[in-house]
Structure formats: structure tokens, C-alpha cells
Design a protein around this motif. Structure first.
Motif, short mmCIF file in Angstrom:
data_model
loop_
_atom_site.label_atom_id
_atom_site.label_comp_id
_atom_site.label_asym_id
_atom_site.label_seq_id
_atom_site.Cartn_x
_atom_site.Cartn_y
_atom_site.Cartn_z
N SER A 1 0.52 -0.81 -0.08
CA SER A 1 0.16 -0.17 -0.61
C SER A 1 0.74 1.36 0.01
N LEU A 2 2.10 1.14 0.57
CA LEU A 2 2.96 2.48 0.54
C LEU A 2 3.91 2.58 -0.48
N HIS A 3 3.65 1.17 -1.43
CA HIS A 3 4.37 1.69 -2.59
C HIS A 3 6.16 1.27 -2.27
N CYS B 1 2.04 8.76 8.77
CA CYS B 1 0.65 7.91 8.64
C CYS B 1 -0.30 7.60 9.76
N TYR C 1 -2.85 -1.16 10.24
CA TYR C 1 -3.56 -1.26 8.63
C TYR C 1 -5.18 -1.66 8.88
N SER D 1 -5.26 0.99 4.34
CA SER D 1 -4.78 -0.43 4.00
C SER D 1 -5.37 0.20 2.30
N ARG D 2 -4.75 -0.17 1.16
CA ARG D 2 -5.03 -0.49 -0.29
C ARG D 2 -5.35 -1.80 -0.62
N VAL E 1 -6.16 7.33 1.12
CA VAL E 1 -4.84 8.04 1.77
C VAL E 1 -4.57 7.11 3.56
N PHE E 2 -3.45 7.83 3.65
CA PHE E 2 -3.03 7.19 4.84
C PHE E 2 -2.95 7.44 6.04
N HIS F 1 6.78 8.63 -3.86
CA HIS F 1 5.57 7.92 -4.30
C HIS F 1 4.08 8.87 -2.68
N SER G 1 0.79 10.02 -2.55
CA SER G 1 -0.11 9.37 -3.66
C SER G 1 -0.98 8.43 -2.81
N LEU G 2 0.63 9.06 -1.69
CA LEU G 2 -0.13 8.65 -0.13
C LEU G 2 -0.82 9.76 0.37
#
Length: 319
Positions: A99-101, A121, A133, A197-198, A212-213, A297, A300-301
Motif C-alpha cells: 500500500s505504501l509502495h 501515517c 493497517y 490500507s489499499r 490515503v494514509f 510516492h 500519492s499517499l
């Protein structure tokens, strides 16, 4: 030199970390760290090590599966002075890392841990415990901690699927009163999860879009108990194609939620057994933890990625 603790689970995944420990430590040293290495010896060992860590350390890097990162984060949340955490995922599913890349490649993840950027986060409070998560109950939630490690190592994610399929025809149902944001839901559920989490169990999208986190909110998914075989098939079909079926599911966002039941329900926190409870209170601690991620990244989070652009502009002006 800066000081860091490197704590890892030598049994996680397929033991891929062991032959690369020397290369990992070399990356850490080249980044200017004096490294203390600690392989975990037993359950909750990483938690104890982080709790007892003396002051003067600037970073903790951990390696293992979701259970290892959960222990390290839980230990860090007990500390008055919190420091950033780097993560090298070597588990079976690694939902949080994905999820966090955070890179799947071990050496690239090690590089990110010491040369990346700290991202603040959200963290979950679960009664007196902590989760990173996911907190969940019901269908499949005991698969991760009841599936033997050697089976996980050989079969990988398939081990979870195979173990889960065994339970489809013996599904427990729980009558639960759920309270959030002045809303009350009281129904029978076969599954419930509160997530940041994604993906969960390797599945994406079932949680919802635009996760988003650092927004101070969790995504909540509750699956109603099927009344017949047809409804069960519809629920399974929705899970397999990773789509939300509003006839059988509730989905919403919240920063605080409670679950009340007449019987004690077993919960899982980040894939580990979280105890049996008839009352659960979950609260989001917004941006409570710093974890090292790749700088490209971060936007994007984030809830407000434009903040990064503003900060960058201010730094350029100061220069």
C-alpha cells in the motif's frame, strides 16, 4: 555516526533475507549509520526490543511480515520519544508495504529505509492495543495466524486461499451493534474490518477507492450474514471480483467506531491474534507514526499532496 536498530524475523517468508543480511547492513553503514542487529527469537520479541530501546537512536528498521511491522509499531507507540521506522517486507502478503509502495526487492527496500523520506501515517488504537493497517473479525480472519509458517513459505498467498476455502460452509455469524458518527447499525455479520490500507490479503478495491494514509479516517467494511446459499454465492462473487455489493455490505469512513456483542468475538490485528472481545473501541491516531517511503510516492499517499508543492516552493524561496 547516527545509530539505528535493525530487527528482523529470520523465519518470515521463505527465509530470503538471511543470505542478504550482510548486503543490507552494508547499505545502512554507507548511509552513515552505526547498526545494532537483532534477529527475533520468539513471538512479541520485536515489540519488547523496541519498547526497551535506549535513547540516542535515530531509526528502527524492521524486516519480516505484517506481524513483524505490527510488533515494531506497537512497541514504538509505547515510547515517549518516537523515531521513524523503515520496513523491509519479507512476509507472504505484505499488504501494508504494498500500500505504501515500499519496494518488494529486499535491497531496494533497505535503501528506501535509510535514504527515503519519512511519511507521517495514521495508526489505529484498538482498546488498549495498536494496529497498523487492519483490525478485523469473522470470515477468514484467523487464517493468517492459524496457517503454519512452513505452509505459508511453500505456497505463499495460495496458502491463505486454500485455508480460507475450507471455512466457506461453516461460517460463524455474529450479532453486533456498531456505532460511529452518531450512526448505529445492529445486524448479524460474517465479517467486519477497519482498515488503513489499499489491499487486504492481497486483494485490492474491496476497501474502496481513494484511500490515503494520513487523513485521520479509517475505511470500514461490514458484510451481512447471508440468509441462503444464493446470497452466500453473491458475496463470494463480489469478493472475487473485488467489488462492493451494497445489498450485502456496509462501507463507510470514520475516525472512531465501537463494536458491541453479547458474545466474545475473536479479532485479528495485522494478521495476528488480537484476543476475544465483546466490546471494542477503535480510534484513529492521525499521522502518529513516521515510516520511511520513497519520496516520489509520498504525494500519492497524502490527503493534501499540494502541501508538498507549497513546502518545496517555500524551501526554494529561502534558498
Amino acid at each position: 555516526m547516527k545509530k539505528m536498530l535493525f530487527v528482523y524475523n529470520p523465519n518470515a517468508g521463505k527465509g530470503l533475507l538471511r543470505p542478504k543480511v550482510s548486503d543490507i547492513v552494508d547499505i545502512f553503514v554507507k548511509a552513515g549509520y552505526e547498526v545494532t542487529i537483532y534477529p527475533t527469537q520468539s513471538y512479541r520479541d520485536a515489540y519488547k526490543k523496541v519498547c526497551e530501546l535506549e535513547e540516542g537512536y535515530q531509526l528502527v528498521v524492521c524486516s519480516g511480515g505484517d506481524g513483524t511491522i505490527d510488533e515494531v509499531v506497537t512497541g514504538m507507540m509505547q515510547r515517549e520519544h518516537k523515531i521513524p521506522i523503515g520496513y523491509i517486507p519479507t512476509g507472504t502478503t505484505n499488504d501494508f508495504a504494498n500500500s505504501l509502495h515500499i519496494p518488494k526487492d529486499i535491497l531496494m527496500a533497505a535503501h528506501t529505509s535509510v535514504n527515503g523520506a519519512p511519511f507521517a501515517c495514521d495508526i489505529g488504537r484498538f482498546n488498549d492495543d495498536v494496529f497498523v493497517y487492519i483490525a478485523a473479525f469473522g470470515l477468514f480472519t484467523d487464517v493468517s495466524y492459524q496457517t503454519k509458517q512452513n505452509v505459508k513459505n511453500v505456497l505463499g498467498h495460495l496458502a491463505y486461499v486454500l485455508e480460507g476455502v475450507k471455512r466457506l460452509y461453516n461460517i460463524p455469524s455474529y450479532h453486533v451493534k456498531v456505532t460511529y458518527d452518531d450512526q448505529v447499525i445492529e445486524e448479524n455479520f460474517v465479517y467486519g474490518m477497519v482498515t488503513n490500507s489499499r489491499s487486504v490479503g492481497g486483494f485490492r478495491n474491496i476497501i474502496g477507492k481513494h484511500v490515503v494514509f494520513d487523513d485521520g479516517e479509517f475505511e470500514v467494511t461490514l458484510i451481512k450474514s447471508p440468509k441462503n446459499a444464493l446470497e452466500l454465492q453473491e458475496i463470494i462473487a463480489a469478493l472475487l471480483i473485488e467489488q462492493i455489493d451494497t445489498k450485502h455490505m456496509y462501507t463507510f469512513k470514520t475516525n472512531h467506531i465501537t463494536f458491541e456483542s453479547l458474545e466474545e468475538i475473536p479479532w485479528t490485528l495485522d494478521g495476528e491474534f488480537g484476543g476475544q472481545h465483546d466490546f471494542v473501541q477503535i480510534h484513529n491516531e492521525k499521522q502518529a507514526l513516521q515510516i520511511m517511503v520513497s519520496p516520489e510516492h509520498i504525494s500519492s499517499l497524502m490527503e493534501y499532496p499540494e502541501k508538498l508543492s507549497l513546502e518545496a516552493a517555500e524551501e526554494k524561496t529561502e534558498e
